[in-house]
Write a protein that holds these residues in place. Structure first.
Motif, PDB file in Angstrom:
ATOM      1  N   GLU A 130       0.837  -1.210   0.000  1.00 26.16           N
ATOM      2  CA  GLU A 130       0.000   0.000   0.000  1.00 26.16           C
ATOM      3  C   GLU A 130       0.869   1.256   0.000  1.00 26.16           C
ATOM      4  OE1 GLU A 130      -3.157   2.248   2.977  1.00 26.16           O
ATOM      5  OE2 GLU A 130      -2.765   0.104   3.259  1.00 26.16           O
ATOM      6  N   MET A 131       1.907   1.264   0.836  1.00 26.03           N
ATOM      7  CA  MET A 131       2.805   2.423   0.891  1.00 26.03           C
ATOM      8  C   MET A 131       3.561   2.577  -0.429  1.00 26.03           C
ATOM      9  SD  MET A 131       4.402   2.205   4.743  1.00 26.03           S
ATOM     10  CE  MET A 131       3.498   2.899   6.135  1.00 26.03           C
ATOM     11  N   GLY A 132       3.944   1.458  -1.033  1.00 22.35           N
ATOM     12  CA  GLY A 132       4.636   1.507  -2.310  1.00 22.35           C
ATOM     13  C   GLY A 132       3.769   2.102  -3.402  1.00 22.35           C
ATOM     14  N   ARG A 133       2.489   1.747  -3.405  1.00 20.55           N
ATOM     15  CA  ARG A 133       1.577   2.317  -4.408  1.00 20.55           C
ATOM     16  C   ARG A 133       1.430   3.822  -4.221  1.00 20.55           C
ATOM     17  NH1 ARG A 133      -1.209  -2.638  -3.627  1.00 20.55           N
ATOM     18  NH2 ARG A 133      -2.445  -1.717  -1.943  1.00 20.55           N
ATOM     19  N   ARG A 134       1.345   4.263  -2.969  1.00 18.57           N
ATOM     20  CA  ARG A 134       1.248   5.705  -2.704  1.00 18.57           C
ATOM     21  C   ARG A 134       2.520   6.427  -3.136  1.00 18.57           C
ATOM     22  NH1 ARG A 134      -2.065   4.661   2.141  1.00 18.57           N
ATOM     23  NH2 ARG A 134      -0.182   4.450   3.408  1.00 18.57           N
ATOM     24  N   ALA A 135       3.664   5.774  -2.901  1.00 17.11           N
ATOM     25  CA  ALA A 135       4.943   6.371  -3.296  1.00 17.11           C
ATOM     26  C   ALA A 135       5.000   6.570  -4.810  1.00 17.11           C
ATOM     27  CB  ALA A 135       6.099   5.495  -2.821  1.00 17.11           C
ATOM     28  N   ARG A 136       4.607   5.556  -5.547  1.00 18.54           N
ATOM     29  CA  ARG A 136       4.627   5.652  -7.007  1.00 18.54           C
ATOM     30  C   ARG A 136       3.651   6.716  -7.495  1.00 18.54           C
ATOM     31  NH1 ARG A 136       7.718   4.894 -11.628  1.00 18.54           N
ATOM     32  NH2 ARG A 136       6.287   5.068 -13.377  1.00 18.54           N
ATOM     33  N   GLN A 137       2.485   6.811  -6.890  1.00 18.16           N
ATOM     34  CA  GLN A 137       1.511   7.824  -7.293  1.00 18.16           C
ATOM     35  C   GLN A 137       2.073   9.224  -7.073  1.00 18.16           C
ATOM     36  OE1 GLN A 137      -2.165   7.887  -5.051  1.00 18.16           O
ATOM     37  NE2 GLN A 137      -3.274   8.831  -6.752  1.00 18.16           N
ATOM     38  N   LEU A 138       2.765   9.414  -5.953  1.00 21.26           N
ATOM     39  CA  LEU A 138       3.394  10.704  -5.667  1.00 21.26           C
ATOM     40  C   LEU A 138       4.478  11.002  -6.697  1.00 21.26           C
ATOM     41  CD1 LEU A 138       3.383  13.003  -3.539  1.00 21.26           C
ATOM     42  CD2 LEU A 138       5.142  11.725  -2.297  1.00 21.26           C
ATOM     43  N   ALA A 139       5.221   9.965  -7.066  1.00 25.11           N
ATOM     44  CA  ALA A 139       6.283  10.126  -8.069  1.00 25.11           C
ATOM     45  C   ALA A 139       5.719  10.523  -9.425  1.00 25.11           C
ATOM     46  CB  ALA A 139       7.077   8.829  -8.198  1.00 25.11           C
ATOM     47  N   GLU A 140       4.545  10.040  -9.752  1.00 21.47           N
ATOM     48  CA  GLU A 140       3.946  10.318 -11.056  1.00 21.47           C
ATOM     49  C   GLU A 140       3.238  11.663 -11.104  1.00 21.47           C
ATOM     50  OE1 GLU A 140       1.407   6.985 -11.588  1.00 21.47           O
ATOM     51  OE2 GLU A 140       2.975   5.698 -12.431  1.00 21.47           O
ATOM     52  N   THR A 141       3.001  12.274  -9.946  1.00 22.53           N
ATOM     53  CA  THR A 141       2.229  13.516  -9.910  1.00 22.53           C
ATOM     54  C   THR A 141       3.073  14.668  -9.359  1.00 22.53           C
ATOM     55  OG1 THR A 141       1.288  12.786  -7.759  1.00 22.53           O
ATOM     56  CG2 THR A 141       0.011  12.333  -9.761  1.00 22.53           C
ATOM     57  N   ARG A 142       2.861  15.004  -8.112  1.00 23.64           N
ATOM     58  CA  ARG A 142       3.461  16.208  -7.533  1.00 23.64           C
ATOM     59  C   ARG A 142       4.990  16.199  -7.520  1.00 23.64           C
ATOM     60  NH1 ARG A 142       4.525  17.697  -2.175  1.00 23.64           N
ATOM     61  NH2 ARG A 142       3.443  15.894  -1.347  1.00 23.64           N
ATOM     62  N   LEU A 143       5.602  15.023  -7.384  1.00 24.32           N
ATOM     63  CA  LEU A 143       7.054  14.965  -7.280  1.00 24.32           C
ATOM     64  C   LEU A 143       7.724  14.367  -8.520  1.00 24.32           C
ATOM     65  CD1 LEU A 143       7.751  14.130  -3.521  1.00 24.32           C
ATOM     66  CD2 LEU A 143       7.847  16.322  -4.715  1.00 24.32           C
ATOM     67  N   SER A 144       7.050  14.393  -9.647  1.00 26.06           N
ATOM     68  CA  SER A 144       7.748  14.031 -10.889  1.00 26.06           C
ATOM     69  C   SER A 144       8.654  15.190 -11.265  1.00 26.06           C
ATOM     70  CB  SER A 144       6.741  13.768 -12.010  1.00 26.06           C
ATOM     71  OG  SER A 144       6.116  14.975 -12.398  1.00 26.06           O
ATOM     72  N   TRP A 145       9.748  14.899 -11.969  1.00 26.36           N
ATOM     73  CA  TRP A 145      10.625  15.976 -12.416  1.00 26.36           C
ATOM     74  C   TRP A 145       9.893  16.913 -13.363  1.00 26.36           C
ATOM     75  CZ3 TRP A 145      14.537  17.658  -9.964  1.00 26.36           C
ATOM     76  CH2 TRP A 145      15.430  16.810  -9.299  1.00 26.36           C
ATOM     77  N   GLN A 146       8.913  16.373 -14.102  1.00 26.14           N
ATOM     78  CA  GLN A 146       8.145  17.228 -15.013  1.00 26.14           C
ATOM     79  C   GLN A 146       7.379  18.304 -14.241  1.00 26.14           C
ATOM     80  OE1 GLN A 146       8.293  13.949 -15.111  1.00 26.14           O
ATOM     81  NE2 GLN A 146       9.006  13.381 -17.156  1.00 26.14           N
ATOM     82  N   ALA A 147       6.774  17.898 -13.118  1.00 30.31           N
ATOM     83  CA  ALA A 147       6.031  18.851 -12.309  1.00 30.31           C
ATOM     84  C   ALA A 147       6.965  19.875 -11.671  1.00 30.31           C
ATOM     85  CB  ALA A 147       5.242  18.109 -11.225  1.00 30.31           C
ATOM     86  N   ILE A 148       8.126  19.407 -11.223  1.00 31.41           N
ATOM     87  CA  ILE A 148       9.083  20.311 -10.583  1.00 31.41           C
ATOM     88  C   ILE A 148       9.671  21.288 -11.595  1.00 31.41           C
ATOM     89  CG2 ILE A 148      11.327  20.367  -9.422  1.00 31.41           C
ATOM     90  CD1 ILE A 148      10.454  17.772  -7.993  1.00 31.41           C
ATOM     91  N   ALA A 149       9.920  20.818 -12.815  1.00 28.70           N
ATOM     92  CA  ALA A 149      10.470  21.700 -13.848  1.00 28.70           C
ATOM     93  C   ALA A 149       9.522  22.844 -14.177  1.00 28.70           C
ATOM     94  CB  ALA A 149      10.782  20.896 -15.102  1.00 28.70           C
TER      95      ALA A 149
END
Length: 395
Positions: free
Chosen positions: A359-378
């Motif tokens: 469950e925590m791993g799925r949340r981590a990946r979702q965060l990586a794909e959204t708010r904390l993707s490099w695309q979002a940060i750029a």
């Protein structure tokens, strides 16, 4: 807009290079033309130019030793970069940290072409930071130079990007206005690192399929004592647990593990190419980030956080700085005090609950794909670059 980015790390390796290239390739998708100057990976007297993910990467001719090149200290590299910025005009220069191979050509470009200079601050190098770890006359001299130069460079910059609120406060104290200070935290390379089948990856790397495995990656030596003590404590309460490492080798870690009679429970995979790092991460049940409380750790934000998120695995870290806050607030792992015994107990509790890990791993990946993707940060840099461009054009 044509942007020049500079890293002091060698091309293709090191946390600073990964940070810069990850931002650069994401900015390319926003329409920017990016040239990245990186230190030479292997010594040679011929300039190397290539395009990677839309980013033009240039390595200058350089025959200095690896440690000098990788630290951004090579006078040969500095000269080559100065010659490049003397001949080629950009609209903005973004230098990542203060080392000579970054700041000297960046400041020259700013003066030569009257363009804005953005200085990135991702590590506390001087007093209270990495400088405290240096030993000997040469080490202490370099520590003093780092302290002076990182302060001087950021005072001269037109804007700053920082990896942590701690460094943002330091920049504010130097007189840079709030509107020109941007928090640019670590992002996740979701296009490079993806969740992969655990069993298949363990077979590929000759690891036991059913053993509980924690994974640690990285090159920084600052928290090796905490890593060693925590794993020894963890092994006492879980006789099957294994530690898988990728990155730098740490003799003090190997010695401590061997002295505890646990040499057979650790496997070092060496420096794995970044495009294959996701395979290593997929072998683990829990990703570990030992992070003892120090001014150095309060200031920095390790790149491996983004890699762990992208891998879709839970993270075990300590209540120090931003990583601990992120892990606890997003419920993507556990954050414990930097006491090896209590840290080990918390990791064991997580290992014993596979459903919670998933469950925590799925949340981590979702965060990586959204708010904390490099695309979002750029995208956060777009406003900064455009605002600086308008300001300088008005003059």
């Amino acid at each position: 807009m044509r942007i020049l980015m500079l890293t002091y790390n060698m091309a293709g390796i090191g946390g600073n290079f990964i940070r810069v290239h990850s931002l650069a390739k994401s900015l390319v998708h926003l329409g920017y033309k990016i040239t990245l100057l990186a230190s030479r990976r292997f010594p040679g007297m011929k300039r190397i130019e290539e395009e990677v993910s839309g980013v033009r990467i240039i390595q200058m001719a350089d025959c200095m030793p690896e440690r000098v090149r990788h630290g951004g200290l090579s006078p040969i590299d500095v000269f080559g970069r100065l010659e490049h910025v003397r001949r080629v005009r950009y609209d903005l220069v973004h230098g990542f940290d203060h080392r000579p191979a970054v700041s000297i050509p960046a400041l020259f470009a700013r003066r030569q072409w009257h363009i804005p200079y953005v200085a990135d601050w991702a590590d506390l190098w001087g007093r209270g930071g990495i400088g405290e770890e240096r030993r000997g006359i040469v080490g202490k001299t370099l520590a003093h130079a780092d302290h002076y130069w990182e302060q001087s460079v950021h005072r001269r910059a037109d804007a700053a990007t920082v990896v942590s609120p701690h460094l943002a406060e330091r920049v504010k104290e130097m007189g840079i206005p709030d509107e020109y200070i941007h928090l640019v935290q670590v992002g996740a390379n979701v296009d490079v690192i993806r969740p992969l089948p655990k069993i298949a990856m363990r077979r590929k790397y000759s690891l036991p399929e059913s053993a509980p495995i924690i994974v640690h990656i990285g090159f920084a030596p600052f928290d090796v004592p905490l890593l060693a003590a925590t794993f020894i404590a963890l092994a006492r309460c879980n006789p099957q647990v294994m530690l898988v490492l990728s990155g730098a080798s740490f003799p003090s870690l190997d010695k401590a593990i061997e002295s505890a009679g646990l040499a057979g429970r650790i496997k070092h995979l060496g420096v794995v190419p970044y495009e294959r790092l996701g395979e290593v991460l997929a072998c683990g049940d829990v990703m570990i980030l030992p992070y003892s409380r120090s001014s150095l750790n309060l200031a920095r934000y390790p790149n491996r956080i983004g890699d762990y998120l992208a891998a879709g695995r839970p993270i075990a870290t300590n209540r120090t700085g931003d990583p601990g806050i992120l892990v606890e607030s997003e419920k993507i792992g556990i954050a414990e005090d930097d006491n090896p015994e209590t840290f080990a107990e918390a990791i064991q509790k997580l290992l014993s609950d596979p459903a919670l890990c998933d469950e925590m791993g799925r949340r981590a990946r979702q965060l990586a794909e959204t708010r904390l993707s490099w695309q979002a940060i750029a995208r956060q840099l777009d406003d900064l670059y455009q605002g600086l461009g308008r300001k300088f054009n008005a003059h």
